[in-house]
Design a protein around this motif. Structure first.
Motif, mmCIF file in Angstrom:
data_model
loop_
_atom_site.group_PDB
_atom_site.id
_atom_site.type_symbol
_atom_site.label_atom_id
_atom_site.label_comp_id
_atom_site.label_asym_id
_atom_site.label_seq_id
_atom_site.Cartn_x
_atom_site.Cartn_y
_atom_site.Cartn_z
ATOM 1 N N TRP A 240 64.210 56.376 51.294
ATOM 2 C CA TRP A 240 63.191 57.410 51.105
ATOM 3 C C TRP A 240 62.578 57.373 49.710
ATOM 4 O O TRP A 240 61.538 57.984 49.479
ATOM 5 N N LEU B 270 63.035 58.604 46.542
ATOM 6 C CA LEU B 270 62.667 59.765 45.740
ATOM 7 C C LEU B 270 63.766 60.024 44.712
ATOM 8 O O LEU B 270 64.912 60.300 45.069
ATOM 9 N N CYS C 121 56.753 59.440 47.961
ATOM 10 C CA CYS C 121 56.101 59.875 49.200
ATOM 11 C C CYS C 121 55.914 61.392 49.216
ATOM 12 O O CYS C 121 56.854 62.156 48.990
ATOM 13 N N VAL D 266 58.184 63.308 51.699
ATOM 14 C CA VAL D 266 59.557 63.516 51.221
ATOM 15 C C VAL D 266 59.564 64.576 50.122
ATOM 16 O O VAL D 266 60.484 65.396 50.053
ATOM 17 N N GLN D 267 58.540 64.576 49.255
ATOM 18 C CA GLN D 267 58.451 65.633 48.244
ATOM 19 C C GLN D 267 58.411 67.007 48.901
ATOM 20 O O GLN D 267 59.046 67.957 48.430
ATOM 21 N N LEU E 240 61.813 68.023 50.017
ATOM 22 C CA LEU E 240 62.875 68.017 49.017
ATOM 23 C C LEU E 240 63.539 69.374 48.803
ATOM 24 O O LEU E 240 64.782 69.434 48.706
#
Length: 375
Positions: free
Chosen positions: A172, A174, A205, A208-209, A212
């Protein structure tokens, strides 16, 4: 902003206070390391890195014209930093020191006292710390992780981490940098520079942010407990089984996903190095272990602890058979050992697994408590 705030809250909950202004999101922990090294060091300067240690530190620094200098970790002392050696490596061009606890490849976890000892050195020489704490929650065997930022009152700490290890989502990509600076040594220009460096490429991405905050706040503790217990059980099993193999000496870890095993190359004269040893192990037994020369620590190899139990047991059987074939005493082949054959080796392994499996029921506790050797 919400994602950065979630990281700040996550850090603060571990005793390392941070605000949203202290957080920079990155494409994984690798980019976080790249940005901080670029920020703190200029071409021609040097940074200190651990030996053994993650080779990416050198790769990133050298690509920027920055020298790396090793400080030693001590296998005989739970992989603690050799502080005297660290001090000897510091010079007028040292721009930062990278610390990795819990450690890849060693599995070492530093006590609070040892963390303070390292911070005192950095304070004395006015050198910032890059704290690679991506394995911060993968800790076991009754050890506790102490973030450097939770201990340091004066030394700036650039903590780098990501969701890859604890949350098991390395793809992912991050990660983050958190600037911990209680003494106010990091200028506003440096903070702006760090943000500017992130704009050279696309950021992590956005999907994904967006996820989070929920990832960091809502993942059930039972998920983490399951992973940690699996790694701990495998660690103990690997340690017990490999301890019974002539010519090998495992060093029991307390964190991360790895174990280092020392090879007594004097008893394996067929092989000139850990690289030749592991290449032949792969060729003859289809067991792949990384030679620790990859981590600037020749004479060892690294085992990954997150494999299924049945595969781990089979791997240990194959490693034992491989060592039986190639092991030699100082002056002659261990003929008596060779004659025992596969049955004796598998008997030792079976006994070890039996003992490990019965620790939970209590059958094996008395023998372990009394430090009795396996049959």
């Amino acid at each position: 902003m919400e994602a950065r705030q979630a990281v700040a809250d996550y850090s603060t909950s571990m005793g390392a206070p941070a605000s949203v202004q202290d957080v920079v999101l990155t494409s994984g922990c690798s980019q976080a390391l790249e940005l901080v090294i670029n920020l703190l060091a200029n071409p021609g300067q040097n940074i200190l890195v651990p030996r053994p240690g993650f080779p990416l530190y050198q790769t990133l620094a050298h690509s920027m014209g920055i020298e790396t200098k090793f400080y030693d970790l001590q296998p005989e002392n739970d992989w603690k930093v050799d502080v005297g050696h660290m001090i000897s490596q510091i010079d007028g061009e040292t721009a930062a020191i990278i610390i990795n606890s819990p450690s890849n490849p060693c599995g070492g976890v530093f006590s609070r006292e040892h963390v303070q000892e390292i911070i005192d050195v950095c304070d004395m020489y006015r050198i910032p710390i890059i704290a690679d704490e991506v394995y911060e929650h993968v800790v076991y065997n009754d050890k506790e992780h102490y973030p450097f930022a939770s201990v340091s009152e004066t030394v700036p700490v650039f903590t780098v981490s990501s969701i890859s290890k604890r949350f098991l989502v390395p793809g992912w990509r991050l990660g983050w940098v958190i600037v911990h600076d209680r003494a106010g040594a990091i200028t506003d220009d440096m903070r702006r520079c760090l943000t500017s460096l992130t704009q050279r490429t696309l950021g992590p991405c956005s999907i994904v942010q967006g996820a989070l905050p929920d990832i960091l706040k809502s993942t059930p503790q039972s998920s983490f407990d399951f992973t940690t217990q699996l790694v701990q059980n495998n660690s103990r099993m690997f340690y017990e089984l490999i301890s019974g193999t002539k010519g090998l000496k495992p060093i029991e870890p307390a964190g991360a996903l790895y174990m280092m095993v020392k090879i007594d190359l004097n008893n394996f004269p067929t092989f000139k190095s850990d690289i030749e040893f592991t290449e032949s192990l792969m060729s003859e037994e289809s067991v792949f272990c990384l030679p620790a020369s990859c981590f600037s620590m020749p004479g060892f190899f690294r085992i990954v602890l997150c494999v299924p139990k049945d595969k781990a047991i089979e791997a240990c059987e194959r490693i034992a058979l491989f060592c039986q074939r190639h092991y030699q005493c100082d002056d002659h082949l261990t003929t008596s050992f060779k004659k025992t054959g596969k049955v004796a080796i598998l008997s030792r392994i079976t006994s070890s697994v039996y003992l490990l499996n019965n620790v939970q029921t209590g059958e094996g506790n008395s023998r372990i408590a009394n430090n009795q050797r396996l049959p």
